[in-house]
Motif scaffolding. Sequence first.
Motif, PDB file in Angstrom:
ATOM      1  N   LYS A 182       0.829  -1.206   0.000  1.00  0.00           N
ATOM      2  CA  LYS A 182       0.000   0.000   0.000  1.00  0.00           C
ATOM      3  C   LYS A 182       0.863   1.256   0.000  1.00  0.00           C
ATOM      4  CE  LYS A 182      -4.063  -1.900   2.363  1.00  0.00           C
ATOM      5  NZ  LYS A 182      -4.903  -1.819   3.588  1.00  0.00           N
ATOM      6  N   ARG A 186       1.080   4.129  -2.825  1.00  0.00           N
ATOM      7  CA  ARG A 186       0.806   5.544  -2.521  1.00  0.00           C
ATOM      8  C   ARG A 186       1.954   6.431  -3.009  1.00  0.00           C
ATOM      9  NH1 ARG A 186      -2.853   7.124   2.284  1.00  0.00           N
ATOM     10  NH2 ARG A 186      -4.252   5.355   2.553  1.00  0.00           N
ATOM     11  N   LEU A 191       0.191   9.888  -3.614  1.00  0.00           N
ATOM     12  CA  LEU A 191      -0.900  10.048  -2.657  1.00  0.00           C
ATOM     13  C   LEU A 191      -0.345  10.200  -1.244  1.00  0.00           C
ATOM     14  CD1 LEU A 191      -3.249   7.235  -4.038  1.00  0.00           C
ATOM     15  CD2 LEU A 191      -3.480   9.702  -4.377  1.00  0.00           C
ATOM     16  N   LEU A 197      -8.245   7.257   2.402  1.00  0.00           N
ATOM     17  CA  LEU A 197      -8.664   7.508   1.020  1.00  0.00           C
ATOM     18  C   LEU A 197      -9.967   6.768   0.731  1.00  0.00           C
ATOM     19  CD1 LEU A 197      -5.220   6.999  -0.778  1.00  0.00           C
ATOM     20  CD2 LEU A 197      -6.258   9.142  -0.041  1.00  0.00           C
TER      21      LEU A 197
END
Length: 227
Positions: A182, A186, A191, A197
């Motif tokens: 993850k 990101r 992100l 999110l």
Amino acid sequence: MVTGAYYPEVSGAANQCRQLVNALSKEVSFTVLTTTRDPDLSPRSQFDDVDVLRVLLNERSFADYCKASLKLTRFFISRRKDFQIVHLHGFSLKSCLLTLLSKLLHKKVIIKMTSIGHDDPISMRQRGFLLNYFFSKADIYVCMNPEFEKLYQQSELPSNRYKQIPNCVDTNLFRPVTNGEKMTLRDRLGLPGEMKLILFVGHFSWEKGTDLLLNAWKRHVASTFPD
């Protein structure tokens, strides 16, 4: 295959249509007939070794639709010996013309219903005599989920024409990921590392109700959960 949009244009129906073409291309030969409002897209092209023919809709006027109808008719008649089945992804006014031509030229018609409230049997009945009449002439109706089946059973369409084929998910692509993956994703996508999110998946259009989602979010979520 007849669909309102096709690759490289994006919609749920266009994506499903393309995946179905790719999945069955070893057993069946396909041609895609679609419309577009983008004048930069070629009227004839190939994607995935499949011929794609596009009819340009310049304006939302009666004259423009007449021109488009003439092009659709010309294509249909000129290629009538090349296909036996007309598979409609969704049902609109142009579908009436293609269903009429199919019946005159003895082609089988499959209708893939795309959304409840738009092209399910009950909604089609409410959209007027012309649309409902030609909608009722299909040889097979393909639906995605049991909600369609309930509506189909309420209609007067023959029960033996109904086929339920659920959408599938490629679990090699869509799968749970580790926390480490993850963070890597990101970083790659630019992100925030810690912020929660929310992902909306779908064609970003009015009928998806994204305005309701955003308004509800601003009123009831953002102030309570600022992260």
